[in-house]
Design an enzyme around this catalytic site. Structure first.
Site, PDB file in Angstrom:
ATOM      1  N   HIS A   1       0.973  -1.438   0.163  1.00  0.00           N
ATOM      2  CA  HIS A   1       0.183  -0.137   0.470  1.00  0.00           C
ATOM      3  C   HIS A   1       1.181   1.211   0.309  1.00  0.00           C
ATOM      4  CE1 HIS A   1      -3.669  -1.321  -0.303  1.00  0.00           C
ATOM      5  NE2 HIS A   1      -3.466  -2.356   1.745  1.00  0.00           N
TER       6      HIS A   1
ATOM      7  N   CYS B   1      -0.658   2.589  -4.568  1.00  0.00           N
ATOM      8  CA  CYS B   1      -1.577   3.538  -4.887  1.00  0.00           C
ATOM      9  C   CYS B   1      -0.902   4.548  -5.067  1.00  0.00           C
ATOM     10  CB  CYS B   1      -2.506   3.949  -3.804  1.00  0.00           C
ATOM     11  SG  CYS B   1      -4.320   2.132  -3.861  1.00  0.00           S
TER      12      CYS B   1
END
Length: 150
Positions: free
Chosen positions: A99, A142
């Site tokens: 992430h 992301c």
């Protein structure tokens, strides 16, 4: 025409070393990692694909690292920069799948790792055996709260 002096040497049978890190499971997603708030399901397929690609391109690695905390992620990269093989190879590849946010990657503990901290570890002063050689960094993460809908 190009000047052969300005081309990176990539003539050894092994092109370089590749460090692959896959953070799939997260223990605390409340610390601002910019992720989706869940584990990264299906990431092992990405690991298989990326490791197969770099194997076919004549890169080597010792192990694929999984679920590293922020501290361990930086320690693993630091340890890799100290590996003696780098002086014999023409290139280094770092793949981090986790992430993240615009400026950070997330450890498995949810603690953000500034991308600049990684860049610093790979600088010529910190990674002298790869000074003047290409370093390819792949961050599969992301870049904030927006989702790709395509």
């Amino acid at each position: 025409m190009f000047d052969s002096e300005s081309v990176y040497k990539m003539t050894s049978p092994i092109r370089g070393r590749c460090l692959i890190i896959n953070n799939n499971s997260f223990s605390d997603l409340s610390k601002g990692n910019g992720g989706t708030g869940s584990d990264r399901k299906g990431s092992e397929v990405d690991v298989e694909n990326i490791s197969g690609l770099f194997k076919s391109l004549a890169f080597k690695w010792e192990t694929i690292h999984r679920d590293l905390t922020a501290k361990k992620l930086l320690e693993t990269i630091q340890k890799e920069t100290e590996h003696a093989d780098h002086k014999n190879y023409g290139m280094f590849v770092l793949v981090v799948m986790t992430h993240g946010s615009d400026y950070h990657l997330s450890g498995s503990d949810g603690v953000p790792v500034p991308r600049t901290s990684i860049f610093d570890l790979l600088s010529a002063s910190q990674f002298p055996s790869m000074a003047g050689k290409p370093k390819l960094l792949i961050f599969q993460a992301c870049s904030g709260g927006k989702y790709n809908t395509n």
